[in-house]
Design a protein around this motif. Structure first.
Motif, PDB file in Angstrom:
ATOM      1  N   ALA A  39     -48.421  37.122  -9.617  1.00 13.94           N
ATOM      2  CA  ALA A  39     -47.833  38.636  -9.227  1.00 13.94           C
ATOM      3  C   ALA A  39     -47.374  39.655 -10.273  1.00 13.94           C
ATOM      4  O   ALA A  39     -47.526  40.706  -9.508  1.00 13.94           O
ATOM      5  N   GLY A  40     -46.690  39.345 -10.815  1.00 14.68           N
ATOM      6  CA  GLY A  40     -46.820  40.347 -12.235  1.00 14.68           C
ATOM      7  C   GLY A  40     -45.045  41.211 -11.655  1.00 14.68           C
ATOM      8  O   GLY A  40     -44.514  41.842 -11.970  1.00 14.68           O
ATOM      9  N   ILE A  41     -44.306  40.097 -11.041  1.00 13.90           N
ATOM     10  CA  ILE A  41     -43.001  40.844 -10.409  1.00 13.90           C
ATOM     11  C   ILE A  41     -42.390  40.002 -12.351  1.00 13.90           C
ATOM     12  O   ILE A  41     -42.004  39.758 -12.197  1.00 13.90           O
ATOM     13  N   ALA A  42     -41.554  41.541 -12.100  1.00  7.57           N
ATOM     14  CA  ALA A  42     -40.723  40.949 -13.627  1.00  7.57           C
ATOM     15  C   ALA A  42     -38.801  40.450 -12.964  1.00  7.57           C
ATOM     16  O   ALA A  42     -38.833  40.805 -12.209  1.00  7.57           O
ATOM     17  N   TYR A  43     -38.619  39.685 -13.870  1.00  6.64           N
ATOM     18  CA  TYR A  43     -37.278  39.691 -14.387  1.00  6.64           C
ATOM     19  C   TYR A  43     -36.618  40.968 -14.042  1.00  6.64           C
ATOM     20  O   TYR A  43     -36.999  41.824 -15.163  1.00  6.64           O
ATOM     21  N   PRO A  44     -35.203  40.677 -13.616  1.00  6.36           N
ATOM     22  CA  PRO A  44     -34.050  40.031 -12.581  1.00  6.36           C
ATOM     23  C   PRO A  44     -34.745  39.915 -11.426  1.00  6.36           C
ATOM     24  O   PRO A  44     -33.830  40.236 -10.636  1.00  6.36           O
ATOM     25  N   GLN A  45     -35.646  41.026 -10.755  1.00  5.45           N
ATOM     26  CA  GLN A  45     -36.230  41.243  -9.175  1.00  5.45           C
ATOM     27  C   GLN A  45     -36.147  39.991  -8.990  1.00  5.45           C
ATOM     28  O   GLN A  45     -37.581  39.165  -9.055  1.00  5.45           O
ATOM     29  N   GLN A  52     -44.492  45.766  -3.248  1.00  4.14           N
ATOM     30  CA  GLN A  52     -45.569  45.450  -3.887  1.00  4.14           C
ATOM     31  C   GLN A  52     -46.231  44.248  -2.778  1.00  4.14           C
ATOM     32  O   GLN A  52     -47.425  44.271  -3.005  1.00  4.14           O
ATOM     33  N   VAL A  53     -45.661  43.920  -2.241  1.00  3.96           N
ATOM     34  CA  VAL A  53     -46.440  43.111  -1.143  1.00  3.96           C
ATOM     35  C   VAL A  53     -47.612  43.904  -0.390  1.00  3.96           C
ATOM     36  O   VAL A  53     -48.680  43.350   0.051  1.00  3.96           O
ATOM     37  N   LYS A  54     -47.503  45.027   0.241  1.00  4.27           N
ATOM     38  CA  LYS A  54     -48.708  45.870   1.131  1.00  4.27           C
ATOM     39  C   LYS A  54     -49.655  45.694   0.233  1.00  4.27           C
ATOM     40  O   LYS A  54     -50.886  45.282   0.489  1.00  4.27           O
ATOM     41  N   ALA A  55     -49.541  45.943  -1.426  1.00  8.05           N
ATOM     42  CA  ALA A  55     -50.315  46.729  -2.554  1.00  8.05           C
ATOM     43  C   ALA A  55     -50.883  45.122  -2.798  1.00  8.05           C
ATOM     44  O   ALA A  55     -51.947  44.941  -3.701  1.00  8.05           O
ATOM     45  N   SER A  56     -50.159  44.204  -2.717  1.00  9.71           N
ATOM     46  CA  SER A  56     -51.045  42.921  -3.477  1.00  9.71           C
ATOM     47  C   SER A  56     -50.631  41.463  -2.573  1.00  9.71           C
ATOM     48  O   SER A  56     -49.140  41.379  -2.076  1.00  9.71           O
ATOM     49  N   PRO A  57     -52.018  40.791  -2.461  1.00  8.96           N
ATOM     50  CA  PRO A  57     -51.225  39.610  -1.706  1.00  8.96           C
ATOM     51  C   PRO A  57     -50.716  38.415  -2.655  1.00  8.96           C
ATOM     52  O   PRO A  57     -50.443  37.412  -2.121  1.00  8.96           O
ATOM     53  N   GLN A  61     -47.059  35.987  -1.347  1.00  8.32           N
ATOM     54  CA  GLN A  61     -46.960  34.564  -2.174  1.00  8.32           C
ATOM     55  C   GLN A  61     -46.445  34.266  -3.071  1.00  8.32           C
ATOM     56  O   GLN A  61     -45.263  33.384  -2.862  1.00  8.32           O
ATOM     57  N   PHE A  62     -45.970  35.125  -3.707  1.00  6.31           N
ATOM     58  CA  PHE A  62     -44.789  34.959  -4.797  1.00  6.31           C
ATOM     59  C   PHE A  62     -43.210  35.225  -4.128  1.00  6.31           C
ATOM     60  O   PHE A  62     -42.763  34.281  -3.981  1.00  6.31           O
TER      61      PHE A  62
END
Length: 134
Positions: A39-45, A52-57, A61-62
């Motif tokens: 998903a390309g979610i960086a720490y510490p998020q 981000q959810v609307k733009a990417s399935p 899932q993450f």
């Protein structure tokens, strides 16, 4: 003065079932790491934002994978203490209940991480993932 603690026959199954709970948490951690990378979610998020959810399935899932792991972490201390306490009286039953919790959580995680949490709302799965230990 000494005190002797006598464990019931079969108590060895209790720590074995708790080790399986540990391996479940390790497996879920690995799933979260893979989903985070995809998903390309960086720490510490901790979770993906709504945009981000609307733009990417993959972001959805993450979030679902992370939530399944968090759900398990929330009840792990209760399961651990309940298994140990119940295991002092009925070790075989305690180990089987802890084992059924782990199997139920595997099924729950596989369904929840799909990005469609409604798939795991089946009564059978909820019953299997939350035995009388909780």
């Amino acid at each position: 003065m000494s005190t002797e603690i006598v464990l019931p026959n079969g108590f060895g199954y209790v720590p074995t079932s708790l080790v399986s709970l540990g391996w479940l948490l390790v497996w879920q951690t690995l799933l979260v790491g893979r989903a985070r990378k995809r998903a390309g979610i960086a720490y510490p998020q901790l979770y993906a934002e709504q945009a981000q959810v609307k733009a990417s399935p993959e972001a959805l899932q993450f979030n679902c994978t992370q939530r399944a792991h968090q759900n398990t972490l929330e009840v792990a201390p209760i399961i651990t203490l309940s298994t140990l306490a119940f295991g002092l009286k009925c070790p075989h039953a305690a180990a089987m209940m802890c084992g059924s919790f782990v199997v139920g959580r595997i099924i729950y995680t596989l369904g929840y991480k799909s990005g469609n949490p409604d798939r795991v709302r089946e009564p059978f799965l909820l019953l299997l993932s939350s035995p009388p230990l909780t």
